[in-house]
Design an enzyme around this catalytic site. Structure first.
Site, PDB file in Angstrom:
ATOM      1  N   ASP B 529      -8.685  -8.623   3.848  1.00 17.55           N
ATOM      2  CA  ASP B 529      -8.085  -7.819   2.799  1.00 17.55           C
ATOM      3  C   ASP B 529      -8.550  -8.389   1.468  1.00 17.55           C
ATOM      4  O   ASP B 529      -8.870  -9.567   1.380  1.00 17.55           O
ATOM      5  CB  ASP B 529      -6.553  -7.922   2.868  1.00 17.55           C
ATOM      6  N   GLU B 530      -8.520  -7.577   0.443  1.00 20.65           N
ATOM      7  CA  GLU B 530      -9.024  -8.056  -0.843  1.00 20.65           C
ATOM      8  C   GLU B 530      -8.148  -9.158  -1.432  1.00 20.65           C
ATOM      9  O   GLU B 530      -8.608  -9.977  -2.199  1.00 20.65           O
ATOM     10  CB  GLU B 530      -9.094  -6.890  -1.827  1.00 20.65           C
ATOM     11  N   ASP B 531      -6.866  -9.188  -1.049  1.00 23.95           N
ATOM     12  CA  ASP B 531      -5.976 -10.181  -1.651  1.00 23.95           C
ATOM     13  C   ASP B 531      -5.795 -11.409  -0.768  1.00 23.95           C
ATOM     14  O   ASP B 531      -4.934 -12.228  -1.001  1.00 23.95           O
ATOM     15  CB  ASP B 531      -4.619  -9.541  -1.957  1.00 23.95           C
ATOM     16  N   GLU B 617      -2.993  -0.424  10.927  1.00 22.40           N
ATOM     17  CA  GLU B 617      -4.332  -0.509  11.522  1.00 22.40           C
ATOM     18  C   GLU B 617      -4.501  -1.836  12.244  1.00 22.40           C
ATOM     19  O   GLU B 617      -5.148  -1.913  13.295  1.00 22.40           O
ATOM     20  CB  GLU B 617      -5.413  -0.293  10.463  1.00 22.40           C
ATOM     21  N   ASP B 618      -3.871  -2.879  11.709  1.00 26.27           N
ATOM     22  CA  ASP B 618      -3.997  -4.195  12.343  1.00 26.27           C
ATOM     23  C   ASP B 618      -3.234  -4.246  13.669  1.00 26.27           C
ATOM     24  O   ASP B 618      -3.701  -4.831  14.642  1.00 26.27           O
ATOM     25  CB  ASP B 618      -3.543  -5.309  11.393  1.00 26.27           C
ATOM     26  N   ARG B 665       5.940   0.073  10.585  1.00 28.48           N
ATOM     27  CA  ARG B 665       5.247  -0.758  11.569  1.00 28.48           C
ATOM     28  C   ARG B 665       5.988  -0.757  12.906  1.00 28.48           C
ATOM     29  O   ARG B 665       5.377  -0.780  13.967  1.00 28.48           O
ATOM     30  CB  ARG B 665       5.038  -2.173  11.020  1.00 28.48           C
TER      31      ARG B 665
END
Lengths: 723, 710
Positions: B529-531, B617-618, B665
């Protein structure tokens, strides 16, 4: 041709009584028909100069008898002809399995009929070549193998010495009669015929045309419509070049050409298609044909040409990644053998063709099969295959040739092995045995515990404590281990023959069954014996002085073992290193960042490995360990790593095992001689295994929340020592 | 007379030819041309020959080459059409399950114009005229189908054919050029590489999911209480009675327990023989289940038909089947190497069976037994698996050069999870490294999923990019630009020593992070992830761990699932727990193949759900990988408490702070579990740390020191 005319003339002279009475119209008709057939035969190149007649070779014997001494058997015209052969035949319907019986060796017995020369009533032989060199090689190979028996009553399979390899050289009817005359023929039951060139013009049947009752056919060139799956055996068409030409070894890798076509008798439609492909893709394709300027003969078989340029065959095959093997009038092509030998990946275009030995060989690993209709897409299809796969196919192709194609012996014995596997399927060779080339067999691992199972926690583990006479320490260990929730049983292996174990009343009281096994000899391998008392899968091997392991650490170790039941899961980790100066392996117990062994002074493992250690340890390792009273743990690490291909798992940071005040790292002893001896063990074992099976990893297993900033009492395994 | 003469003449002409040929052969022995030299230029065109085949080889001689139209499959690939169900047509539950399995599969198309394979909505499973499920007038019904086309490219499923007393394999209607997927098919009627032999399954066989095998332990020694057992009916008359009638010869009531009963059917008393009473009494003494679970081998003799329920029962129970049914084309024989999971006996050698099974080595038993479990779970434990296996077998035939190899079908994880369209080379899958004796490529490709625009050079994604690119194992970085803002200029990205590729996401959906991009040159993918905050050391360590477990996900932050018995559904937790069953793919290493599997194997419904929520998605990836590997993911140690401590700093934190996020989730988990038909996630209690992690030794000795520094 001249000789041919002569022969026919001679024959006609024998039938004057018949022919003159026919009407002229008919006569012309027949003559025309005859000429057409004759010309057709010549035009289609049907004259096979193979198999080679060996009758002129005087040095040959089978059953210590010369070919020339083979008794002549005259076939009466009215001699019975077998039935055509039943397409529905299968092993359970047309094969008499009782003849093979129960056989502790699981090996069929094969009988070869003595050589006979069959002639018709006029004394003309049933075959133009008689016994060919190829068939002779085949029969000799079988008679030299351990399939062979000369006792006809014990035989399971019968091989006639009537050579039917090449149908072209046979008189169909007479050959059939000859077969039926064999003393044990019995409707062809359990008889095996070898044929490589079936059928004849114009329609080229894909199976031998000789009527043969229920006989099994090992045929080269079956189509899916004639092949009786599980009954017949599809065999290669032997290429005589393979005996003549020795090609240099070539490593798999990229080749000068991408696709090569070297067959000379390609149908013009297909040749046109190939030309089109060549136009599109240029240099990547090499399209060879026979050399028009060379005279026919032996030399021409070894040359190919492209626009006047001459290439050596089969050497040129080694210059290409893929080699086209197109069907001819027959499906089976000897070119396949040449191509495989050269380590060129065959691209097989022969719809409905049953590939040689397809019952056991995985052709996907060595070839590309493309429908004839897709010939024009061949280039695109082949380009989509990854390089690494092409290289493996090249290696596989050559290996298939070496193992199964290279000689008549290889072909014959492979055929028998396939039939053998059907009769004793539970003892059949495995896929890996058939298909893995030596280099893969050597490097690949098939773990005996391959199913991804996480065994349930409930059965727990059996702790096996090896002890000699340190009773006090032993009792402490027992007391400590007994606190582990998943302990199911304690087994003390009492390795001291001079002293009896303490009385029952003196032993610490534990909540699980405690058993003492007294051994006959003080051997280290006793700790790895698969005792019947071990009823759990998981074994905890532990020394009688390992008192520092906490209950949490042990329970956690068991939990980790459940996740990796096929590995050694232990506490003290060790490493092997390559000593560049000395040029040998070295044992390392320092603080290392890597682990390749865990010591079995405290390790969980599957009981299966006890069994392996005791009964399957390679070479003299077991005796060596017992003689040196050392390195049983290293041996176990070698064994497990070798068979599973996996590294052990070190659990928890634990470094001290014997006492809090000991130095941080403690094994049996830390002195220099100990280290030298352990290093010696590694070198010794590596040489016995023929490889270094140990795998190095940089991780160890800790509880998920180990050292996390989280209340200790909420952790499942809080008591994990830091040293 | 005239005819006789003619024949004689013809024969003499033939003889001449042969004679001529004899001489010819000897005359030119010097010329050694290769064998098989047959110039076919003179013969008919191969194209014509091929066309001729399809006219000749029909019905019982059908093969793909002659009875199947491959061109239908070239339009849209391998698509399967199911005829719409007709009103008033009764259909068994089993057949309904078959049809819905096809309709739920990725092969399904509702458009017959796109289809390559057609499946009838007429129930053909039970063709026993005496059966209540028997569909009448099938012949007329089939003929009237507008798309029938003589049965071309149709597949007909059948479990039972024929009836008492001979139980023939005739279906009672003309199947034309259609393929048969049939249980109990005999080698005699089986058209190789055209028909598919399927197992006989009961009407209670689950549609999807399916039970796991019963094997929990690999006990040593591998022998169980009984060596060989059987319990079943004995037929007093009619076909299939011979073998079962003879079983008592080998029964020893100790470790070989073969029990038969005469008590079945209305008038068994009428036919009963001298042994019946004794046999029946013995039969009642034993419990079938108890025997099944406690026997090393299970006899599977033919019943009325060649196949019987005993087969699947034994397979599931890890009781190695001993086949005693001569001429039975075993289920999926085209792809399964049954010698690795069963003992193929011969009815004629019944008396040898006990000594044969006793002679089988312990190691072999161990491996046979495990293989029964693998095969059961891979191809047999649900109707869906049986149907999909059937379809995949046909697809393999259609695609030929991109078909599965023997190894793909016969070793873990099995053919349904190994898609040859990804690659035909075993070395490109995560499953076969050990078998081939090779290792995965020792580098990884990082894929950073970016959703926020670049505004500052100190943005977390910048640091992440630099840290990851610095790893000695990094081959390439791919930035997946899933942000609505236009791509930033090239120079805005920090300079790195490895290539950085920026891909603009086409649809900007979250699933696109799992697309099998061609630009991934390595086996391993590091998904980010970007973060995400990661140091080079952490990445290095995780990658070395992954090399030991290439078929699993190796990641940092972990999550867990549990069964919420109050709500009767699966629960999801992100709390710190002592175990986990998922690792987040915001920072995880796994094999590239899972990208392919995610994209092609999973149904559009699940992927769309994920994309619409931009969440889960994970979880879906973890479900997928665990259903393939049957094992938990692997958590490795991390320097900081990752996202938990990072929240509030980055824009994406909003996603995590959102209370809906968590509920979503939970919903996802239950949706996924229902599609998979089972809960594939597996718990693990361990974390992998560097060997010297937090050890009291000089930090200089440690290779992965940064992980310990805060």
């Amino acid at each position: 041709l001249v000789s041919g005319m002569y022969a026919s003339g001679k024959y006609s002279s024998r039938g004057p009584a018949l022919i003159p009475r026919m009407k002229t119209k008919h006569r012309i008709y027949y003559i025309t028909l005859f000429s057409v057939v004759l010309l057709g035969l010549i035009a289609t190149g049907m004259f096979q100069f193979w198999p080679h007649s060996i009758e002129s070779a005087a040095d040959w014997t089978l059953d210590k008898r010369s070919v020339h001494d083979a008794p002549v058997v005259r076939l009466p015209v009215s001699s019975p002809i077998p039935e055509r052969g039943d397409l529905s035949c299968r092993m359970h319907t047309c094969f008499d399995v009782y003849r093979c019986g129960y056989n502790p060796k699981n090996r069929i017995k094969v009988y070869i009929y003595p050589l006979q020369k069959f002639v018709d009533e006029l004394g003309v032989p049933i075959s133009s070549t008689g016994l060919s060199r190829e068939y002779n090689d085949l029969l000799s190979a079988i008679s030299d193998s351990d399939f062979y028996t000369d006792d006809v009553t014990r035989a399971c399979l019968f091989i006639p010495s009537v050579d039917v390899l090449n149908q072209n050289s046979l008189r169909i009817r007479e050959t059939a009669q000859a077969l039926a005359m064999l003393p044990r023929w019995d409707k062809g039951m359990n008889h095996l015929l070898f044929n490589m060139l079936p059928g004849g013009p114009p329609d080229y049947n894909t199976a031998l045309d000789v009527p043969r009752d229920r006989a099994l056919l090992a045929g080269g060139g079956f189509s899916t419509w004639t092949y009786r799956q599980g009954y017949d055996v599809s065999i290669p068409v032997y290429s005589p070049l393979s005996a003549d030409v020795e090609l240099p070894q070539r490593q798999p890798g990229p080749r000068r050409y991408f696709i090569l076509s070297s067959q000379t008798a390609i149908h013009r439609e297909y040749r046109a298609e190939l030309e089109r492909l060549k136009e599109e893709n240029g240099e990547a394709l090499l399209l060879l044909d026979k050399c028009s300027n060379l005279s026919q003969g032996a030399a021409s078989a070894r040359k190919r040409c492209y626009k006047g340029q001459v290439y050596d065959y089969p050497q040129i095959l080694q210059e290409s990644s893929f080699c086209v093997v197109l069907r001819g009038a027959r499906l089976g092509q000897a070119a396949l053998s040449d191509v495989l030998q050269a380590g060129c990946v065959p691209v097989i275009l022969a719809d409905s063709y049953i590939l040689p030995f397809s019952e056991v060989l995985d052709w996907k690993r060595a070839s590309v099969v493309i429908p004839e209709e897709k010939l024009s897409e061949m280039y695109t299809i082949l380009k989509s295959i990854p390089h690494r796969q092409v290289e493996e196919m090249q290696r596989q192709a050559h290996w298939f040739w070496e193992a199964y194609f290279s000689s008549m012996k290889a072909i014959g014995l492979t055929t028998l092995q396939i039939i053998n596997d059907r009769i004793y399927p539970y003892a059949a060779r495995t896929y890996e045995q058939w298909n893995n080339p030596p280099v893969v067999k050597w490097s690949s691992v098939n773990s005996p515990l391959f199913l991804p199972l996480i065994p349930p926690r409930a059965p727990g583990f059996t702790a096996v404590v090896l002890t000699y006479d340190r009773v006090e320490s032993l009792f402490r260990v027992i007391t400590e281990i007994s606190k582990v929730p998943s302990l199911a049983k304690l087994l003390v292996v009492w390795n001291n023959q001079n002293k009896s174990p303490p009385e029952e009343s003196l032993w610490p009281k534990v909540g699980v069954p405690l058993k003492v096994v007294r051994t006959k000899e003080n051997k280290l391998s006793n700790r790895f014996f698969p005792y019947d008392e071990i009823e759990t899968e998981a074994v905890l091997a532990i020394d009688d002085d390992i008192i520092m392991l906490t209950s949490d650490e042990l329970q956690f170790g068991y939990e980790v073992w459940r996740e990796f039941p096929d590995r050694l899961v232990g506490y003290p980790g060790r490493l092997h290193l390559w000593d560049h100066e000395m040029g040998k392996w070295k044992y390392e117990s320092e603080w290392t960042n890597e682990v390749s062994m865990v010591l079995t002074g405290a390790a969980f493992y599957h009981k299966y490995f006890n069994y392996l250690y005791t009964y399957k340890m390679p070479g003299d390792i077991k005796n060596w360990v017992d003689a040196h009273m050392n390195c049983e743990d290293i041996a176990m690490n070698f064994l497990v790593a070798n068979i599973t291909g996996k590294a052990p798992i070190k659990v928890t940071p634990r470094k001290k095992f014997k006492c809090p005040e000991c130095t941080a790292i403690d094994g049996l002893s830390l002195d220099q001689t100990h280290m030298v001896e352990r290093s010696e063990c590694i070198n010794k074992f590596a040489s016995v295994f023929g490889t270094m099976p140990l795998k190095v990893v940089e991780h160890r297993a800790d509880p998920v929340l180990y050292k996390d900033d989280f209340p200790e009492k909420l952790k499942s395994f809080p008591n994990i020592g830091s040293l | 007379m005239q005819a006789k003469k003619r024949y004689l003449t013809l024969f003499s002409a033939g003889a001449c030819v042969i004679l001529l040929f004899c001489f010819g052969g000897i005359q030119v022995p010097l010329s050694r041309r290769g064998p098989g030299r047959d110039d076919q230029n003179e013969h008919i065109s191969p194209r014509q020959k091929r066309d001729a085949n399809s006219g000749v080889y029909t019905a019982r001689r059908c093969r793909m080459e002659s009875c199947f139209d491959f061109s239908l499959c070239e339009r849209k690939g391998f698509k399967v059409y199911v005829y719409p169900q007709q009103k008033g047509e009764k259909m068994s539950e089993s057949y309904q399950n078959i049809l819905s399995s096809i309709e739920g599969s990725r092969f399904y198309t509702p458009d017959p114009g796109q289809a390559c394979l057609f499946v009838l909505s007429l129930d053909t499973l039970d063709r026993d005229q005496l059966s209540p499920q028997y569909v009448h007038n099938l012949k007329a019904k089939v003929q009237s189908l507008p798309l029938w086309n003589g049965g071309k490219n149709h597949i007909i499923f059948n479990l039972y054919s024929g009836t008492w007393p001979d139980y023939t394999e005739d279906l009672g209607f003309d199947i034309g050029l259609a393929m048969l997927a049939k249980a109990s098919i005999s080698t005699e009627n089986f058209r190789p590489n055209f028909d598919v032999s399927i197992p006989l399954f009961s009407k209670d066989h689950p549609r999807t999911g399916g039970e796991r095998g019963y094997l929990k332990h690999n006990t040593i020694p591998p022998y169980r209480k009984y060596m060989l057992v059987f319990k079943g009916k004995r037929y007093l008359t009619g076909i299939g009675s011979d073998t079962r009638n003879a079983l008592y010869h080998v029964h020893n009531s100790e470790d070989v327990v073969l029990l038969t009963t005469c008590k079945h059917g209305k008038d068994w008393q009428k036919h009963k023989d001298a042994r019946c009473d004794k046999d029946n009494a013995e039969y009642d003494k034993y419990d079938y289940r108890e025997m099944l679970y406690n026997s090393t081998f299970c006899l599977v003799p033919r019943g009325r038909r060649l196949g019987s329920f005993r087969f699947l029962e034994a397979l599931q129970a890890a009781c190695v089947p001993v086949m005693l049914s001569n001429g039975w084309e075993l289920p999926f024989s085209e792809i399964i190497d049954w010698n690795t999971a069963a003992v193929i006996g011969d009815e004629r050698l019944l008396l040898q069976i006990p000594s044969t099974v006793r002679s089988i080595h312990q190691d072999k038993i161990l491996s046979l037994r495990q293989q029964t479990q693998f095969l059961w779970e891979a191809y047999f434990n649900s109707v869906e698996k049986i149907v999909l296996t059937t379809l995949e077998i046909i697809q393999d035939r259609v695609l030929q050069h991109t078909s599965r190899s023997n190894l793909m079908w016969n070793s873990l994880p099995g053919g349904l999870f190994t898609l040859p369209q990804y690659s035909t080379y075993l070395g490109e899958f995560p499953f076969y490294y050990a078998k081939l004796g090779i290792k995965p490529y020792p580098k990884f490709t990082a894929i950073i999923h970016v959703v926020t625009p670049l505004v500052s050079q100190s943005q977390p994604v910048m640091k992440l990019l630099v840290a990851v690119a610095k790893s000695q194992y990094c081959a390439q970085v791919i930035i997946l630009w899933n942000c609505d803002k236009p791509l930033p200029a090239k120079h805005r990205w920090p300079p790195t020593s490895v290539p950085v590729i920026v891909i603009e996401g086409e649809s900007k959906v979250i699933s696109s992070r799992f697309l099998p991009y061609d630009t991934i040159p390595t086996d391993a993918v590091l998904s980010l992830d970007e973060d995400t905050v990661l140091s080079t050391t952490e990445v290095d360590f995780a990658f070395t761990v992954w090399q030991s477990f290439p078929d699993r996900i190796v990641g940092y932050p972990a999550r867990s699932h549990f069964w919420d018995s109050n709500k009767e559904r699966w629960g999801y937790t992100s709390k710190w727990t002592n175990d986990y069953s998922m690792v987040l793919t915001g920072a995880a290493i796994y094999h590239k193949y899972y990208h392919y599997l995610y994209t092609t194997y999973l149904p559009a419904s699940l992927k769309t759900m994920v994309d619409q929520m931009s969440n889960c998605e994970d979880i879906l990836m973890n479900f997928l990988v665990s259903s393939v590997s049957k094992l938990p993911p692997i958590k490795v140690t991390q320097k900081k408490q990752y996202k938990e401590t990072m929240m509030g700093q980055s824009s994406r934190a909003s996603r995590w702070a959102d209370p809906d996020h968590f509920a979503q989730r939970q919903t996802c988990m239950n949706k996924f579990a229902s599609w998979f038909g089972t809960m594939p996630l597996v718990h693990s209690q361990m974390r992998l740390d560097p060997v010297l992690f937090k050890d009291q030794v000089s930090i200089l000795r440690k290779k992965y020191r940064d992980i310990e520094r805060l």
